[in-house]
Design an enzyme around this catalytic site. Structure first.
Site, PDB file in Angstrom:
ATOM      1  N   ARG A  12       0.755  -1.288   0.145  1.00 38.68           N
ATOM      2  CA  ARG A  12      -0.113  -0.103  -0.086  1.00 38.68           C
ATOM      3  C   ARG A  12       0.754   0.931  -0.191  1.00 38.68           C
ATOM      4  O   ARG A  12       0.231   2.520  -0.136  1.00 38.68           O
ATOM      5  CB  ARG A  12      -0.844   0.349   1.219  1.00 38.68           C
ATOM      6  CG  ARG A  12      -2.296  -0.920   1.187  1.00 38.68           C
ATOM      7  CD  ARG A  12      -2.112  -1.387   2.626  1.00 38.68           C
ATOM      8  NE  ARG A  12      -1.760  -1.436   3.634  1.00 38.68           N
ATOM      9  CZ  ARG A  12      -2.397  -1.889   4.915  1.00 38.68           C
ATOM     10  NH1 ARG A  12      -3.189  -1.496   5.256  1.00 38.68           N
ATOM     11  NH2 ARG A  12      -1.045  -1.874   5.656  1.00 38.68           N
ATOM     12  N   ARG A  36       4.590  -7.237  13.119  1.00 44.78           N
ATOM     13  CA  ARG A  36       3.649  -8.001  12.297  1.00 44.78           C
ATOM     14  C   ARG A  36       3.959  -9.846  12.384  1.00 44.78           C
ATOM     15  O   ARG A  36       3.520 -10.121  11.516  1.00 44.78           O
ATOM     16  CB  ARG A  36       4.451  -7.127  11.348  1.00 44.78           C
ATOM     17  CG  ARG A  36       2.894  -7.281  10.232  1.00 44.78           C
ATOM     18  CD  ARG A  36       3.441  -6.799   8.860  1.00 44.78           C
ATOM     19  NE  ARG A  36       3.470  -5.074   9.385  1.00 44.78           N
ATOM     20  CZ  ARG A  36       1.971  -4.167   9.096  1.00 44.78           C
ATOM     21  NH1 ARG A  36       0.846  -4.779   8.990  1.00 44.78           N
ATOM     22  NH2 ARG A  36       1.738  -3.674   9.390  1.00 44.78           N
ATOM     23  N   ASP A  51      -2.382   1.780  17.481  1.00 43.61           N
ATOM     24  CA  ASP A  51      -3.025   2.158  16.388  1.00 43.61           C
ATOM     25  C   ASP A  51      -4.351   2.097  16.529  1.00 43.61           C
ATOM     26  O   ASP A  51      -5.033   1.808  15.634  1.00 43.61           O
ATOM     27  CB  ASP A  51      -2.425   0.558  15.477  1.00 43.61           C
ATOM     28  CG  ASP A  51      -2.228   0.621  14.152  1.00 43.61           C
ATOM     29  OD1 ASP A  51      -1.879   2.009  13.727  1.00 43.61           O
ATOM     30  OD2 ASP A  51      -2.176  -0.154  13.822  1.00 43.61           O
TER      31      ASP A  51
END
EC number: 3.4.19.-
Length: 390
Positions: free
Chosen positions: A173, A237, A292
């Protein structure tokens, strides 16, 4: 006695608590707050007759620096699946109820339907509701969208702008910025921050791409940019990325930011990530945690096709932090650094936030014996009290 030079004009608040972690444990049990600052610490401070002081009896609670969340989609993230998948804005109550007194707002993938101007308006709105709020200029893409048309001007002329972010790298992205583009925007941020008297960090979103932290390793190896200028986030992640983050932190004496994913999926929870970083020898001072929250947690197939999403919450941040203390991974004073002292240093706010000390902002969270926030004070004002919201 309360010092005689404390301003007697206006309402003051005196917290009488069972203990204070500044983050280190203090002998004092009283905190006097006036004019948005901590004006005195002591034991059994006397209250002069006629002074306009509001006394909070909290002998059963522990006072700690109000938490700092450096990565919050305050205007909502998302949008990867179309306009119907935009995440909602966060509220001041949702922030303060987790003991968080300071947030830094970010834009993410969508900087088209949401702009830096929207972000600034939301940040100022949170400020009006009592939250200490800042923002990063920019978003995922490069060149970054700005308020004034220039990164340096944003930093110099907009008080709420304290850095650049979140710039996406190693992610399908991202705008796939070249190395020279990364170097240019980090350099521009550094100079703009110097002119503004700010730290001016560059907050980098790390995706699950194969390049991992390579662009940041090259940045620090091949340029004169100092390591404290750059903060990689989402380093938990996946397991291999966390290992790379440990190497990165140790090689450059650099801070890495762990995300409190609500559903870690193929990644690691913030609890597991912090535990592994510590086991690898990364000092706790080089680790921060962020939520987040109100960002999207999208799911894509191997071809990058959008499958669905969830909305991140900040409840996981506090739960994982509490678990670190309860299970003895870190003592309370060290664990507080992950969401207060270390974060204040990273953001360049360490002269006024992240500690309970005379002269610092009166940002104080009161915790019960289970480390659950019961009251949150920002600039000396109570912005959350569990007793009035249940």
């Amino acid at each position: 006695m309360i010092p005689s030079d404390v301003c007697k004009a206006g309402l003051m608040t005196l917290l009488r608590v069972g203990g204070i972690n500044s983050p280190e444990r203090l002998e004092q049990t009283d905190i006097l707050m006036a004019g948005g600052r901590i004006t005195a610490l002591g034991r059994d401070l006397d209250i002069p007759r006629g002074w306009p002081i509001h006394v909070v009896d909290a002998h059963h609670l522990i006072a700690v620096p109000a938490f700092i969340d450096q990565h919050v989609h305050v205007t909502g993230g998302g949008g990867e699946g179309g306009c119907g998948t935009r995440c909602p804005e966060i509220t001041a109550r949702e922030i303060a109820s987790m003991g968080i007194g300071t947030v830094v707002g970010v834009l993410g993938t969508d900087s088209i339907s949401r702009s830096p101007a929207d972000l600034l308006a939301k940040v100022r709105g949170l400020g009006a509701e009592g939250i200490s709020a800042f923002m990063y200029t920019g978003a995922y893409r490069v060149p970054p969208p700005t308020l004034t048309g220039d990164i340096q001007r944003d930093l110099a002329w907009i008080p709420e702008v304290i850095g650049l972010g979140e710039i996406a790298i190693s992610d399908h992205r991202s705008s796939q910025p070249r190395q020279d583009e990364i170097e240019r925007i980090v350099s521009d941020t550094r100079v703009g921050a110097m002119l503004a008297g700010k730290r001016g960090i560059c907050h980098f979103h790390i995706g699950d791409g194969k390049r991992g932290l390579e662009p940041l390793r090259r940045l620090l190896s091949e340029t004169e940019i100092p390591a404290d200028q750059v903060i990689p986030t989402h380093v938990n992640r996946y397991a291999a990325l966390l290992e790379e983050a440990a190497d990165y932190a140790l090689a450059f004496n650099a801070t890495v930011d762990v995300t409190a994913f609500e559903d870690a999926g193929d990644g690691l929870s913030a609890f597991d990530a912090v535990s592994r970083l510590l086991a690898r020898g990364v000092p706790p001072e080089l680790i921060t945690m962020s939520s987040d929250c109100n960002g999207s947690l999208p799911e894509f197939d191997t071809n990058g096709t959008y499958l669905g999403m969830k909305v991140a919450k900040n409840t996981t941040l506090i739960a994982d932090w509490q678990r670190l203390v309860r299970e003895g991974v870190l003592p309370l004073e060290s664990a507080l650094g992950l969401i207060s002292t270390n974060v204040a240093r990273v953001l360049g706010l360490h002269a006024r936030k992240g500690r309970i000390a005379t002269g610092f902002d009166a940002d104080v969270t009161l915790l019960d014996s289970e480390l659950q926030p019961q009251q949150t004070f920002v600039a000396g004002q109570c912005v959350y009290d569990v007793r009035t919201t249940e």
